[in-house]
Design a protein around this motif. Sequence first.
Motif, mmCIF file in Angstrom:
data_model
loop_
_atom_site.group_PDB
_atom_site.id
_atom_site.type_symbol
_atom_site.label_atom_id
_atom_site.label_comp_id
_atom_site.label_asym_id
_atom_site.label_seq_id
_atom_site.Cartn_x
_atom_site.Cartn_y
_atom_site.Cartn_z
ATOM 1 N N ALA A 65 34.726 20.601 22.745
ATOM 2 C CA ALA A 65 35.535 21.784 22.455
ATOM 3 C C ALA A 65 34.766 23.065 22.743
ATOM 4 C CB ALA A 65 35.983 21.756 20.995
ATOM 5 N N ALA A 66 33.515 23.128 22.301
ATOM 6 C CA ALA A 66 32.709 24.337 22.512
ATOM 7 C C ALA A 66 32.466 24.581 23.994
ATOM 8 C CB ALA A 66 31.381 24.214 21.770
ATOM 9 N N GLY A 67 32.122 23.521 24.724
ATOM 10 C CA GLY A 67 31.886 23.663 26.155
ATOM 11 C C GLY A 67 33.122 24.124 26.898
ATOM 12 N N TYR A 68 34.278 23.555 26.538
ATOM 13 C CA TYR A 68 35.522 23.951 27.200
ATOM 14 C C TYR A 68 35.855 25.416 26.913
ATOM 15 C CZ TYR A 68 40.435 24.556 28.204
ATOM 16 O OH TYR A 68 41.630 25.052 28.665
ATOM 17 N N LEU A 69 35.743 25.827 25.659
ATOM 18 C CA LEU A 69 36.098 27.203 25.305
ATOM 19 C C LEU A 69 35.187 28.211 25.998
ATOM 20 C CD1 LEU A 69 36.933 26.770 21.506
ATOM 21 C CD2 LEU A 69 38.526 27.123 23.407
ATOM 22 N N LEU A 70 33.896 27.904 26.102
ATOM 23 C CA LEU A 70 32.980 28.807 26.809
ATOM 24 C C LEU A 70 33.315 28.857 28.304
ATOM 25 C CD1 LEU A 70 29.598 27.963 25.048
ATOM 26 C CD2 LEU A 70 30.878 30.108 24.910
ATOM 27 N N GLY A 71 33.622 27.699 28.888
ATOM 28 C CA GLY A 71 34.033 27.680 30.286
ATOM 29 C C GLY A 71 35.329 28.439 30.502
ATOM 30 N N LEU A 72 36.253 28.307 29.551
ATOM 31 C CA LEU A 72 37.535 29.022 29.642
ATOM 32 C C LEU A 72 37.319 30.533 29.606
ATOM 33 C CD1 LEU A 72 40.633 29.044 29.647
ATOM 34 C CD2 LEU A 72 40.535 28.858 27.139
ATOM 35 N N ILE A 73 36.437 30.990 28.735
ATOM 36 C CA ILE A 73 36.143 32.427 28.663
ATOM 37 C C ILE A 73 35.589 32.914 29.997
ATOM 38 C CG2 ILE A 73 34.629 34.155 27.600
ATOM 39 C CD1 ILE A 73 34.857 32.511 24.987
ATOM 40 N N PHE A 74 34.646 32.160 30.560
ATOM 41 C CA PHE A 74 34.062 32.535 31.845
ATOM 42 C C PHE A 74 35.132 32.611 32.932
ATOM 43 C CE2 PHE A 74 32.759 30.858 35.981
ATOM 44 C CZ PHE A 74 31.841 31.816 36.377
ATOM 45 N N ALA A 75 35.969 31.584 33.041
ATOM 46 C CA ALA A 75 36.987 31.547 34.095
ATOM 47 C C ALA A 75 38.027 32.632 33.895
ATOM 48 C CB ALA A 75 37.645 30.168 34.122
ATOM 49 N N SER A 76 38.439 32.868 32.652
ATOM 50 C CA SER A 76 39.469 33.866 32.366
ATOM 51 C C SER A 76 38.984 35.275 32.691
ATOM 52 C CB SER A 76 39.894 33.783 30.895
ATOM 53 O OG SER A 76 40.431 32.524 30.593
ATOM 54 N N VAL A 77 37.774 35.591 32.251
ATOM 55 C CA VAL A 77 37.218 36.919 32.521
ATOM 56 C C VAL A 77 37.031 37.122 34.023
ATOM 57 C CG1 VAL A 77 35.207 38.402 32.215
ATOM 58 C CG2 VAL A 77 36.128 37.136 30.264
ATOM 59 N N SER A 78 36.512 36.107 34.706
ATOM 60 C CA SER A 78 36.297 36.212 36.152
ATOM 61 C C SER A 78 37.617 36.434 36.887
ATOM 62 C CB SER A 78 35.617 34.943 36.678
ATOM 63 O OG SER A 78 34.373 34.747 36.056
ATOM 64 N N ALA A 79 38.628 35.643 36.545
ATOM 65 C CA ALA A 79 39.933 35.780 37.200
ATOM 66 C C ALA A 79 40.561 37.133 36.901
ATOM 67 C CB ALA A 79 40.861 34.655 36.746
ATOM 68 N N PHE A 80 40.421 37.599 35.676
ATOM 69 C CA PHE A 80 41.005 38.889 35.290
ATOM 70 C C PHE A 80 40.345 40.031 36.060
ATOM 71 C CE2 PHE A 80 41.431 42.649 32.591
ATOM 72 C CZ PHE A 80 42.794 42.632 32.314
ATOM 73 N N VAL A 81 39.017 40.011 36.144
ATOM 74 C CA VAL A 81 38.294 41.074 36.856
ATOM 75 C C VAL A 81 38.670 41.081 38.338
ATOM 76 C CG1 VAL A 81 36.007 41.834 37.601
ATOM 77 C CG2 VAL A 81 36.382 41.148 35.223
ATOM 78 N N ILE A 82 38.725 39.903 38.955
ATOM 79 C CA ILE A 82 39.098 39.816 40.369
ATOM 80 C C ILE A 82 40.528 40.300 40.583
ATOM 81 C CG2 ILE A 82 39.630 38.177 42.225
ATOM 82 C CD1 ILE A 82 37.195 36.571 41.326
ATOM 83 N N ALA A 83 41.429 39.901 39.691
ATOM 84 C CA ALA A 83 42.829 40.305 39.823
ATOM 85 C C ALA A 83 42.990 41.809 39.725
ATOM 86 C CB ALA A 83 43.672 39.603 38.758
ATOM 87 N N ARG A 84 42.232 42.416 38.835
ATOM 88 C CA ARG A 84 42.354 43.865 38.629
ATOM 89 C C ARG A 84 41.601 44.651 39.704
ATOM 90 N NH1 ARG A 84 45.381 46.865 35.896
ATOM 91 N NH2 ARG A 84 43.901 47.947 34.555
ATOM 92 N N ALA A 85 40.356 44.248 39.967
ATOM 93 C CA ALA A 85 39.500 45.043 40.850
ATOM 94 C C ALA A 85 39.750 44.796 42.330
ATOM 95 C CB ALA A 85 38.032 44.773 40.511
ATOM 96 N N LEU A 86 39.970 43.549 42.707
ATOM 97 C CA LEU A 86 40.084 43.219 44.132
ATOM 98 C C LEU A 86 41.522 43.038 44.608
ATOM 99 C CD1 LEU A 86 37.110 40.697 44.495
ATOM 100 C CD2 LEU A 86 37.131 43.175 44.849
ATOM 101 N N LEU A 87 42.404 42.610 43.720
ATOM 102 C CA LEU A 87 43.801 42.411 44.107
ATOM 103 C C LEU A 87 44.702 43.568 43.676
ATOM 104 C CD1 LEU A 87 44.166 38.608 43.250
ATOM 105 C CD2 LEU A 87 43.776 39.658 45.489
ATOM 106 N N GLY A 88 44.171 44.456 42.833
ATOM 107 C CA GLY A 88 44.935 45.625 42.401
ATOM 108 C C GLY A 88 46.134 45.302 41.526
ATOM 109 N N LEU A 89 46.043 44.232 40.738
ATOM 110 C CA LEU A 89 47.162 43.831 39.896
ATOM 111 C C LEU A 89 47.147 44.594 38.570
ATOM 112 C CD1 LEU A 89 47.113 39.953 40.357
ATOM 113 C CD2 LEU A 89 48.280 41.662 41.738
ATOM 114 N N SER A 90 48.322 44.702 37.959
ATOM 115 C CA SER A 90 48.414 45.278 36.623
ATOM 116 C C SER A 90 47.892 44.260 35.610
ATOM 117 C CB SER A 90 49.867 45.619 36.295
ATOM 118 O OG SER A 90 50.649 44.438 36.203
#
Length: 317
Positions: A65-90
């Motif tokens: 559970a701990a490993g999954y949640l930490l991986g989820l945080i990493f993937a979510s933050v990375s995807a959010f930053v890319i979506a906002r900064a590089l794809l220009g999404l709201s």
Amino acid sequence: MALGTLLIPLFATIFLGAGARALKLFDAEDARRMSRFVFMVAMPFAGFNFMREQPIAADIFAGLAAGYLLGLIFASVSAFVIARALLGLSVREAGAAVFATTCGNAIFLGIPIATSIEGWASPFLILVLFEGTCVFALATALMTWPETGESGRSGFRTIVRTTRQAAIKAATNPIVIGALLGIAAALVELQVPEPIAQALGFTARTAGPMGLFILGLSAADLVLRRQVTEMKGAALLLPIKLFLFPAVTAGFVWLFTSDATATMVAALFTGLPPAVASIVLANVYRQWISGVSALVTVGTLLGLVTLATFLVLTVPS
């Protein structure tokens, strides 16, 4: 086990579904109806059986559970930053991107694989429980984020309300309920009468083949409807979904558990192709629909290749 006994039926059933859709023997509506049976009946029975028969140790559960949640945080933050900064999404559109990047095809693809390999089913279903609550709640919160002009209190209430509704819906998911009942049965050492156990097992065994057939139908339908647009989003986000998310999660799980099975299951779970449910949710909230469709279509085709490679490298022949 011989690896061919896993891969050949797996891909044969997927291609059978794709061929049936290409020949117009079935359509998207047929896939939806079959999905309902698998989701509402077959998979809950399978979840109950495996969690009852193969309980997972408490220390492995915590590390997984701990490993999954930490991986989820990493993937979510990375995807959010890319979506906002590089794809220009709201923010709301980025929420759809985060969901498509972190939610894998666990039901129709992952469970049939995990239940075919000894010892993989229970830890896999534990991760299904976490994904079904955490990912859906996070994505719903982002996709209902207050837009410019909405008052602070009103916007906050909207986020809380929709996130709560998503969490309740996830908690009442038939597969989640089946797995939780299985855990409870294991804890009390419930002895199921043989005729009932046979009936449960008979229905549960239909989940894998039907799920894979539906996956083939859905993948072919996406290609035939030419939903592959906005390729930039797929190119930027798929490396996270198929490579970085599983690598980071597996690393944390190994660090916390030193258990090879839990580590491989974590990598399998997080490295699955994006779920078709991502398109459904994007349509519900009307956020970045074309981009999510491209991500799922390309991710499904590429993900089958990376998945086969992963199985060849990790499953003993």
